[in-house]
Scaffold this motif. Structure first.
Motif, short mmCIF file in Angstrom:
data_model
loop_
_atom_site.label_atom_id
_atom_site.label_comp_id
_atom_site.label_asym_id
_atom_site.label_seq_id
_atom_site.Cartn_x
_atom_site.Cartn_y
_atom_site.Cartn_z
N ASP A 148 -7.60 -8.46 -11.16
CA ASP A 148 -6.89 -8.61 -9.55
C ASP A 148 -5.38 -8.11 -9.66
O ASP A 148 -4.96 -8.22 -8.55
CB ASP A 148 -7.09 -10.18 -9.41
CG ASP A 148 -8.42 -10.31 -9.19
OD1 ASP A 148 -9.31 -9.58 -8.56
OD2 ASP A 148 -8.88 -11.49 -9.33
N ASP A 149 -5.04 -7.68 -10.70
CA ASP A 149 -3.57 -7.55 -10.68
C ASP A 149 -3.19 -6.35 -9.81
O ASP A 149 -4.09 -5.17 -9.74
CB ASP A 149 -3.17 -7.01 -11.97
CG ASP A 149 -1.65 -6.79 -12.36
OD1 ASP A 149 -0.89 -6.19 -11.49
OD2 ASP A 149 -0.88 -7.58 -13.23
N PRO A 150 -2.39 -6.41 -8.96
CA PRO A 150 -2.24 -5.54 -7.98
C PRO A 150 -1.72 -3.88 -8.62
O PRO A 150 -1.96 -3.04 -8.05
CB PRO A 150 -1.13 -5.95 -6.98
CG PRO A 150 -0.42 -6.87 -7.86
CD PRO A 150 -1.51 -7.54 -8.56
N ASP A 151 -1.05 -4.05 -9.76
CA ASP A 151 -0.71 -2.99 -10.40
C ASP A 151 -1.81 -2.25 -11.59
O ASP A 151 -2.19 -3.18 -12.49
CB ASP A 151 0.51 -3.29 -11.33
CG ASP A 151 1.13 -2.14 -12.06
OD1 ASP A 151 0.48 -0.73 -12.17
OD2 ASP A 151 2.37 -2.06 -12.72
#
Length: 300
Positions: A162-165
């Motif tokens: 789920d990390d945007p990066d």
């Protein structure tokens, strides 16, 4: 006198070479800086070969995806400029000798299987901690390659989906020993962000800022081992890489494994803790493992 083999360990910073006998005794060593272009890279290989006449065969450890049957390499990391290169075929034509080419983490695992801490172990793994995370898996006493020659690519395991990066979602990105040292250097205001010794001095002294980063790092390694156990149920997991010489690292990984396991009754019920210890070989692991890969190839 036993036959001698030329073993070459290609790294992102240096290319190491050694003449090694059939029993794994290193007779001579050499080292040069890793070039930054394809032409210079090939010239470096030719130089090493010229400096090591009268050898029985050549073996190479290399970062990248390696087809163990053909020795074809898809180079990665700082050596991406090489692209896909038929390294074994090139060396065979150049030397007129038998050649073996293996992935660097797999070679480190082969060294442990041959002469190190995986001798006599049926099911085990090596996790190498460095700029990224490497791995090698042993099942039924043999190195696991997989049908696509990608078994053991632990750095590609997704942990933070789920990390945007997107570049921070994998084990390779979040469990870098180099980044851990750099973070400790930054928060502790150390003069050299690459000096692992100074960072571990802070860790060993239980400096609060350094310890928080180190503890989280070891927790991530522990989660990785738990993930491996959930699928493979290994007997032994070895920790390699430069920081593995620090006893406090192995101790804290074990501590974090137990803490994580106790925090979830399902992990207590379903996951068995393997023997976790440092790999036996340091900077010579890839050189020795490449030779063992060669011996397995030409003697079977």
């Amino acid at each position: 006198m036993q036959r001698q083999y030329l073993s070459i360990d290609i790294g992102g910073t240096t290319i190491k070479s050694a003449r090694i006998d059939h029993s794994g005794n290193i007779m001579t060593k050499g080292k040069l800086m890793t070039p930054r272009s394809k032409d210079a890279f090939i010239q470096a290989l030719q130089t090493i070969i010229r400096e090591n006449p009268i050898i029985a065969a050549v073996c190479v450890s290399v970062p990248g995806i390696v087809d163990p049957q053909t020795g074809n390499v898809q180079f990665t990391g700082v050596l991406s400029y090489m692209g896909e290169f038929h390294l074994a075929e090139y060396l065979e034509k150049t030397t007129k000798l038998p050649v073996y080419v293996g992935n660097d983490a797999n070679c480190a695992t082969l060294a442990e299987l041959w002469l190190g801490n995986l001798v006599g172990v049926d099911d085990g793994a090596v996790i190498t901690l460095g700029t990224s995370v490497g791995g090698g898996i042993v099942i039924n006493g043999k190195l696991l390659h997989g049908p696509h020659s990608r078994a053991g690519e632990l750095s590609a395991i997704v942990t933070n989906r789920d990390d945007p990066d997107v570049e921070q979602r994998t084990v390779g990105a979040t469990t870098s020993a180099v980044k851990m040292v750099e973070m400790i250097a930054r928060v502790c205001k150390l003069p050299d962000p690459t000096d692992g010794r100074q960072a571990f001095q802070k860790i060993s002294a239980h400096d609060p800022l350094a310890w928080e980063i180190f503890e989280e790092y070891c927790r991530r390694v522990a989660y990785l081992i738990i993930d491996l156990q959930a699928v493979l149920d290994l007997e032994v997991v070895l920790i390699g890489g430069g920081i593995s010489v620090q006893p406090i690292l192995i101790k804290e990984i074990k501590t974090q494994f137990v803490k994580v396991q106790k925090s979830d009754r399902r992990l207590m019920a379903d996951i068995a803790m393997p023997v976790i210890k440092a790999a036996n070989f340091g900077n010579e692991a890839n050189l020795l493992g490449a030779l063992y890969g060669l011996l397995l190839k030409i003697e079977n």
